[in-house]
Design a protein around this motif. Structure first.
Motif, PDB file in Angstrom:
ATOM      1  N   PHE A 256       0.849  -1.180   0.000  1.00  0.00           N
ATOM      2  CA  PHE A 256       0.000   0.000   0.000  1.00  0.00           C
ATOM      3  C   PHE A 256       0.891   1.238   0.000  1.00  0.00           C
ATOM      4  N   THR A 257       0.445   2.285  -0.665  1.00  0.00           N
ATOM      5  CA  THR A 257       1.187   3.539  -0.672  1.00  0.00           C
ATOM      6  C   THR A 257       0.451   4.550   0.202  1.00  0.00           C
ATOM      7  N   ASN A 258       1.138   5.620   0.554  1.00  0.00           N
ATOM      8  CA  ASN A 258       0.505   6.622   1.408  1.00  0.00           C
ATOM      9  C   ASN A 258       1.056   8.001   1.090  1.00  0.00           C
ATOM     10  N   ALA A 259       0.442   9.014   1.667  1.00  0.00           N
ATOM     11  CA  ALA A 259       0.875  10.396   1.489  1.00  0.00           C
ATOM     12  C   ALA A 259       1.080  11.029   2.856  1.00  0.00           C
ATOM     13  N   ASP A 260       2.051  11.918   2.954  1.00  0.00           N
ATOM     14  CA  ASP A 260       2.343  12.627   4.195  1.00  0.00           C
ATOM     15  C   ASP A 260       2.216  14.129   3.991  1.00  0.00           C
ATOM     16  N   LEU A 261       2.237  14.856   5.098  1.00  0.00           N
ATOM     17  CA  LEU A 261       2.261  16.315   5.074  1.00  0.00           C
ATOM     18  C   LEU A 261       3.711  16.792   5.138  1.00  0.00           C
ATOM     19  N   PHE A 262       4.022  17.787   4.332  1.00  0.00           N
ATOM     20  CA  PHE A 262       5.358  18.375   4.307  1.00  0.00           C
ATOM     21  C   PHE A 262       5.240  19.891   4.443  1.00  0.00           C
ATOM     22  N   GLN A 263       6.295  20.507   4.944  1.00  0.00           N
ATOM     23  CA  GLN A 263       6.386  21.961   5.043  1.00  0.00           C
ATOM     24  C   GLN A 263       7.626  22.417   4.294  1.00  0.00           C
ATOM     25  N   VAL A 264       7.483  23.454   3.469  1.00  0.00           N
ATOM     26  CA  VAL A 264       8.617  23.984   2.731  1.00  0.00           C
ATOM     27  C   VAL A 264       8.584  25.511   2.811  1.00  0.00           C
ATOM     28  N   SER A 265       9.751  26.138   2.858  1.00  0.00           N
ATOM     29  CA  SER A 265       9.842  27.590   2.902  1.00  0.00           C
ATOM     30  C   SER A 265       9.245  28.195   1.636  1.00  0.00           C
ATOM     31  N   ALA A 266       8.653  29.370   1.767  1.00  0.00           N
ATOM     32  CA  ALA A 266       8.098  30.068   0.603  1.00  0.00           C
ATOM     33  C   ALA A 266       9.199  30.517  -0.350  1.00  0.00           C
ATOM     34  N   ASP A 267      10.451  30.421   0.087  1.00  0.00           N
ATOM     35  CA  ASP A 267      11.590  30.723  -0.786  1.00  0.00           C
ATOM     36  C   ASP A 267      12.145  29.466  -1.440  1.00  0.00           C
ATOM     37  N   GLY A 268      11.588  28.307  -1.098  1.00  0.00           N
ATOM     38  CA  GLY A 268      12.083  27.050  -1.636  1.00  0.00           C
ATOM     39  C   GLY A 268      13.074  26.396  -0.696  1.00  0.00           C
ATOM     40  N   GLY A 269      13.575  25.227  -1.095  1.00  0.00           N
ATOM     41  CA  GLY A 269      14.512  24.492  -0.252  1.00  0.00           C
ATOM     42  C   GLY A 269      14.039  23.083  -0.006  1.00  0.00           C
ATOM     43  N   GLU A 270      14.708  22.392   0.896  1.00  0.00           N
ATOM     44  CA  GLU A 270      14.345  21.001   1.181  1.00  0.00           C
ATOM     45  C   GLU A 270      13.139  20.958   2.116  1.00  0.00           C
ATOM     46  N   PRO A 271      12.050  20.283   1.720  1.00  0.00           N
ATOM     47  CA  PRO A 271      10.853  20.209   2.566  1.00  0.00           C
ATOM     48  C   PRO A 271      11.100  19.421   3.848  1.00  0.00           C
ATOM     49  N   LYS A 272      10.372  19.789   4.883  1.00  0.00           N
ATOM     50  CA  LYS A 272      10.403  19.086   6.157  1.00  0.00           C
ATOM     51  C   LYS A 272       9.164  18.210   6.252  1.00  0.00           C
ATOM     52  N   ARG A 273       9.370  16.927   6.538  1.00  0.00           N
ATOM     53  CA  ARG A 273       8.234  16.015   6.674  1.00  0.00           C
ATOM     54  C   ARG A 273       7.592  16.215   8.039  1.00  0.00           C
ATOM     55  N   LEU A 274       6.259  16.403   8.067  1.00  0.00           N
ATOM     56  CA  LEU A 274       5.531  16.660   9.304  1.00  0.00           C
ATOM     57  C   LEU A 274       4.877  15.412   9.878  1.00  0.00           C
ATOM     58  N   THR A 275       4.617  14.418   9.033  1.00  0.00           N
ATOM     59  CA  THR A 275       3.931  13.200   9.471  1.00  0.00           C
ATOM     60  C   THR A 275       4.679  11.980   8.948  1.00  0.00           C
ATOM     61  N   GLY A 276       4.372  10.823   9.515  1.00  0.00           N
ATOM     62  CA  GLY A 276       4.941   9.581   9.008  1.00  0.00           C
ATOM     63  C   GLY A 276       6.346   9.314   9.515  1.00  0.00           C
ATOM     64  N   ALA A 277       6.900   8.180   9.070  1.00  0.00           N
ATOM     65  CA  ALA A 277       8.216   7.726   9.499  1.00  0.00           C
ATOM     66  C   ALA A 277       9.238   7.897   8.390  1.00  0.00           C
ATOM     67  N   ASP A 278      10.502   7.710   8.747  1.00  0.00           N
ATOM     68  CA  ASP A 278      11.567   7.826   7.752  1.00  0.00           C
ATOM     69  C   ASP A 278      11.455   6.749   6.681  1.00  0.00           C
ATOM     70  N   ALA A 279      11.050   5.563   7.089  1.00  0.00           N
ATOM     71  CA  ALA A 279      10.969   4.440   6.152  1.00  0.00           C
ATOM     72  C   ALA A 279       9.904   4.694   5.098  1.00  0.00           C
ATOM     73  N   LEU A 280      10.085   4.048   3.950  1.00  0.00           N
ATOM     74  CA  LEU A 280       9.137   4.207   2.852  1.00  0.00           C
ATOM     75  C   LEU A 280       8.039   3.150   2.871  1.00  0.00           C
ATOM     76  N   GLU A 281       7.987   2.365   3.942  1.00  0.00           N
ATOM     77  CA  GLU A 281       6.895   1.407   4.065  1.00  0.00           C
ATOM     78  C   GLU A 281       5.584   2.171   4.241  1.00  0.00           C
ATOM     79  N   ALA A 282       4.489   1.508   3.901  1.00  0.00           N
ATOM     80  CA  ALA A 282       3.190   2.176   3.952  1.00  0.00           C
ATOM     81  C   ALA A 282       2.839   2.605   5.370  1.00  0.00           C
TER      82      ALA A 282
END
Length: 697
Positions: A256-282
């Motif tokens: 199964f796949t899933n989606a998480d919430l991310f936060q990114v600066s309005a100037d761009g850059g690397e997004p910060k993951r707000l939910t979920g785990a580091d692993a790519l498992e569902a």
């Protein structure tokens, strides 16, 4: 009791003047105005929405943007005149401007346009990206726009996107090339080299910034948005953006796949993951992020990952700006979240959920674990809930089986006030009787609800044939709503009683009820449908038990083919986009892993479901005349299943008819094709149901 009495009163009132009303036709159904979802202005004074004016001639169909005052002080007025549809409507914080996506004039792709309601005049194009723009949202200060664009993964800027697009156009070959799954979605091949990115642009300037360009997230093989309307929104301080993204879409063939919430600066850059785990498992899957009025709470829909093929959506409550989860709000009986609107007081949130053939309104405080019912319409549904940010105004879409969608205002106790009336005059001329609800307990001890629709000009002294119509999904339900593709009253129009059963697996009866279909995809639902028909025949003496047919599309088509394999009670069957071979469906559909889990394991292990609930394995028993239809562009239930069913019917010399629509996908959406399909269905039913004795007897 009050709801039952109201429904009975409506039934009586409808029958009083039935003889003066006309029987619904395809023209009545198709040409009815189609009112879209409302979007409430921040000050709560207005709601914007689309209204489509369909036509049998494609060039004459039009969709316009409308505005209505939420206090009901004035009738709705049209804002736009362009024939191209507007989508993704968003209000500016001061409630004076509207942004939307549309293709206008020489646009090759949709761009964001801004309409100034205070100054008047025409909408002004705000974006000009070669890859287009959609899902706009004004920044908190009203000076910038947030939007989405699908860009080439290797592109650094818009010039790069134009260069790559030109290279694709100049190729001397045409080929879809993939190294991972998935590759298709409903009726489209997925563009494997394009991904959705979030952009920010100053209004009035040509400075669109790709916030994900060069990020590690966007470079992941499994990066994507889970769907076109996954959602993105400005953080309250306007310095960053919260958006939804998947990191493991490329694993869809085996997990199964899933989606998480991310936060990114309005100037761009690397997004910060707000939910979920580091692993790519569902993991749990998030969507539709939205902030409270005071900016201290982030809400989002969340669907837990439990290994089941179905899980009900909850409402996640997250502290902001800390990002720490506060908890989750569930609906009673673990009903699934439909929509939600934070209250202006920032302490409460309003929610909607399907419940026994309706969609009802609920309310919960931020610290509550479960929402409480506020109210429901006497009949019909409330959906697409929208609320004001600065004023406690709730606006929604209301519809029922006898009333096409309209815009309504709801008060905090669930009382409804209609704000529009686009279709009332037309439907008043039609003989449309409200649906009737009844229930029984099946052999497994589960309560099974059904709706029954009487034919026009109903006469209780007569006997009527029974048409059993099976819904798709399976994780959906028959609702008391206006339906275009399988309209209850149009199907009943020739003089049939229509039965609509929410079999086990349907939504709107709690999470456990929906999950109970896992490992029993066809037999359990099929037994419920047949038992409901028996119950209806017992309860309603005007049904002629000797004249029954069954019909369905998608999962309902699967069930129609299961009826072919397991019973001869029906004089005829109608199957649109239905599978006949579970194994072929697994290997050719655009989604596969959920089917594996639902059927108890991989195909090659040949578990019980693959062997015992596969209609094609019972082809020797095929006897019932069947009308089979399919769209050639259907990738959800590919055409091969319809052809295999047709071949088996012909091999067994079962009277049958095959209709293939070359330009249709999973649904029949073209006006003339729909008219033709309904006519073919009615002709097929008439052939087998009109006579008191079955054909050939």
């Amino acid at each position: 009791m009050k709801i039952r009495l109201a429904a009975f009163a409506l039934l009586v009132a409808a029958s009083v003047h039935a003889e003066d009303r006309k029987v619904i036709t395809h023209e009545d159904l198709w040409l009815m105005p189609r009112v879209g979802a409302p979007v409430t202005s921040p000050d709560g004074k207005y709601a914007a929405f689309n209204v489509s004016e369909p036509s049998y001639k494609k060039d004459e169909s039009a969709t316009h943007l409308w505005l209505v005052a939420t206090d009901g002080s004035a009738p709705a007025r049209r804002l736009t005149a362009s024939k191209t549809a507007e989508s993704g409507v968003a209000w500016s914080p001061d409630s004076k401007r509207i942004a939307f996506a549309a293709k206008r004039f020489d646009d090759k792709v949709a761009q964001v346009w801004i309409l100034d309601l205070a100054q008047g005049g025409e909408a002004i194009r705000a974006t000009s990206l070669s890859t287009g723009a959609s899902e706009p949202e004004f920044s908190p200060d009203g000076k910038r726009l947030l939007f989405t664009s699908h860009v080439y993964t290797e592109a650094k800027d818009d010039k790069d996107n134009q260069r790559i697009a030109k290279e694709h156009e100049e190729r001397k070959y045409k080929a879809h090339v993939y190294t991972g799954f998935p590759i298709r979605n409903f009726d489209k091949w997925i563009e494997d080299d394009k991904r959705p990115h979030v952009f920010v642009q100053t209004i009035g300037a040509n400075d669109a910034r790709d916030l994900l360009a060069g990020s590690a997230l966007a470079k992941l093989p499994g990066y994507s948005a889970p769907d076109e309307n996954a959602g993105s929104t400005w953080a309250p301080d306007g310095r960053s953006v919260v958006f939804v993204a998947s990191r493991n879409r490329d694993r869809a063939a085996w997990q199964f796949t899933n989606a998480d919430l991310f936060q990114v600066s309005a100037d761009g850059g690397e997004p910060k993951r707000l939910t979920g785990a580091d692993a790519l498992e569902a993991g749990d899957s998030y969507g539709k992020p939205r902030f409270s009025a005071d900016g201290r709470t982030l809400y989002a829909a969340v669907t837990p990952q439990t290994g089941e093929t179905y899980n009900a959506a909850r409402l996640a409550v997250i502290d902001w700006p800390g990002g720490k989860p506060r908890g989750r709000i569930e609906l009673p009986n673990r009903l699934s979240l439909g929509g939600f609107a934070p209250a202006p007081d920032s302490r409460n949130v309003y929610l909607t959920a399907e419940d026994a053939g309706q969609e009802k309104l609920y309310r919960a405080a931020n610290g509550a674990k479960e929402a409480r019912l506020v109210g429901s319409p006497a009949h019909g549904t409330w959906a697409n809930l929208s609320g004001g940010v600065k004023s406690p105004v709730l606006v929604a879409q209301y519809e029922s089986a006898t009333e096409p969608p309209e815009i309504v205002r709801l008060d905090t106790s669930g009382k409804m006030q209609k704000l529009t009336n686009f279709s009332g005059e037309r439907t008043a001329k039609l003989d449309l009787v409200p649906v009737e609800h009844f229930a029984f307990t099946n052999a497994r001890g589960q309560r099974i609800d059904s709706m029954l629709v009487r034919p026009p000009h109903f006469d209780a002294t007569k006997k009527y044939p029974l048409l059993v119509v099976m819904h798709g999904g399976p994780f959906s339900q028959w609702r008391d709503q206006w339906v275009l593709r399988w309209n209850y009253h149009l199907l009943a129009a020739p003089g049939y009683v229509v039965l609509l059963t929410n079999y086990v697996g349907s939504t709107g009866y709690g999470e456990a009820f929906s999950q109970a279909i896992q490992g029993d995809p066809l037999k359990g639902p099929g037994d419920d449908i047949n038992a409901a028909a028996d119950e209806a025949i017992k309860k309603y003496t005007f049904i002629d038990a000797s004249r029954q047919c069954a019909a369905g599309a998608s999962y309902g088509g699967h069930l129609s083919n299961w009826m072919q394999a397991t019973t001869t009670r029906y004089r005829c069957l109608v199957s649109h986009a239905g599978l006949v071979n579970l194994e072929a469906q697994w290997g050719t559909s655009d989604t596969i892993y959920g089917r594996e889990v639902g059927n108890g394991g991989p195909v090659w292990e040949q578990g019980e479901v693959w062997r015992e609930q596969n209609p094609i394995r019972y082809a020797a028993k095929f006897r019932t005349p069947a009308l089979v239809s399919v769209g050639e562009r259907d990738f959800r239930v590919p055409v091969n299943n319809a052809l295999e069913y047709w071949s088996a019917l012909q091999r067994q010399r079962v009277e049958s008819k095959l209709i293939v629509f070359p330009d249709e996908n999973h649904w029949v959406l073209n006006a003339e094709n729909s008219k033709f399909w309904y006519a073919e269905v009615q002709a097929w039913l008439a052939r087998w149901l009109k006579d008191e004795k079955p054909k050939g007897s």
